[in-house]
Design a protein around this motif. Structure first.
Motif, PDB file in Angstrom:
ATOM      1  N   VAL A 175      -9.598   4.472   2.567  1.00 15.76           N
ATOM      2  CA  VAL A 175      -8.925   3.616   1.607  1.00 15.76           C
ATOM      3  C   VAL A 175      -9.430   3.905   0.198  1.00 15.76           C
ATOM      4  O   VAL A 175     -10.616   4.181  -0.008  1.00 15.76           O
ATOM      5  N   ARG A 176      -8.513   3.794  -0.747  1.00 14.73           N
ATOM      6  CA  ARG A 176      -8.847   3.932  -2.175  1.00 14.73           C
ATOM      7  C   ARG A 176      -8.075   2.862  -2.929  1.00 14.73           C
ATOM      8  O   ARG A 176      -6.860   2.747  -2.775  1.00 14.73           O
ATOM      9  N   PRO A 177      -8.773   2.063  -3.765  1.00 14.98           N
ATOM     10  CA  PRO A 177      -8.041   1.084  -4.582  1.00 14.98           C
ATOM     11  C   PRO A 177      -7.159   1.778  -5.609  1.00 14.98           C
ATOM     12  O   PRO A 177      -7.462   2.868  -6.086  1.00 14.98           O
TER      13      PRO A 177
ATOM     14  N   TRP B 188     -11.713  -3.462  -1.133  1.00 14.38           N
ATOM     15  CA  TRP B 188     -11.040  -3.603   0.154  1.00 14.38           C
ATOM     16  C   TRP B 188     -11.591  -4.832   0.874  1.00 14.38           C
ATOM     17  O   TRP B 188     -12.799  -5.077   0.846  1.00 14.38           O
TER      18      TRP B 188
ATOM     19  N   ILE C 135       0.826  -1.213   0.000  1.00 13.62           N
ATOM     20  CA  ILE C 135       0.000   0.000   0.000  1.00 13.62           C
ATOM     21  C   ILE C 135       0.858   1.260   0.000  1.00 13.62           C
ATOM     22  O   ILE C 135       2.024   1.235   0.382  1.00 13.62           O
TER      23      ILE C 135
ATOM     24  N   TYR D  77      -3.505  -0.383  -2.810  1.00 11.76           N
ATOM     25  CA  TYR D  77      -4.393   0.584  -2.173  1.00 11.76           C
ATOM     26  C   TYR D  77      -3.594   1.793  -1.691  1.00 11.76           C
ATOM     27  O   TYR D  77      -2.408   1.692  -1.410  1.00 11.76           O
TER      28      TYR D  77
END
Length: 176
Positions: free
Chosen positions: A154-156, A164, A79, A115
């Protein structure tokens, strides 16, 4: 305004002082006292993006990114940990955070990160594709404690990437 990128290891003394000045003007809680002497909160990030005001040649907006792993069912997930996002009060409302994030997301994709994770406010980051999650746990190094549930966004990467996980996700060590 031009967005500039630099590896943190390449930050020179002049940029270091400008970052400290900006960060200490944006982060003013008692726990943020560290920004009066350093350009990071808990540990040095790997990457930085910033915007300078052309008139003054001073840094007016900034974003840092850590390269981290979180763990889901003991499996590592690579991440980007977004940190130290700030815009000088006189330069807010110009979309700088969204622009800095867009550049960071490109770098995260190039590095193969799945992410982007940050600790921030929904009203600032949801328009850039971030969603609040409730299954994020901070673990100490010993892994003997059950962990502390902390609020994260969170952001993909890319935005249409993997959803997620719905079960517990753990970050070992320090937050960013």
């Amino acid at each position: 305004m031009t967005i500039e990128y630099i590896k943190d290891s390449d930050v020179g003394e002049m940029l270091d002082q400008q970052l400290i000045t900006l960060l200490s003007s944006c982060f003013t809680k008692p726990s943020d006292e560290r920004f009066k002497t350093q350009r990071y909160y808990n540990e040095m990030p790997a990457h930085r993006w910033y915007i300078k005001d052309p008139a003054s040649n001073l840094v007016v907006a900034h974003l840092a990114m850590h390269e981290k792993h979180v763990y889901h069912n003991a499996n590592p997930i690579f991440i980007g940990g977004v940190a130290e996002v700030c815009v000088h009060p006189e330069h807010r409302g110009k979309g700088y955070v969204k622009q800095l994030l867009a550049h960071a997301h490109i770098k995260m994709a190039q590095l193969g990160m799945q992410y982007s994770i940050l600790f921030g406010r929904d009203e600032v980051y949801s328009s850039s594709g971030y969603e609040r999650v409730t299954n994020f746990f901070l673990m100490d190094k010993s892994m003997l404690m059950p962990g502390t549930n902390i609020s994260a966004m969170v952001r993909p990467i890319p935005l249409e990437g993997s959803a997620w996980p719905t079960r517990r996700v753990e970050l070992k060590g320090l937050t960013f």
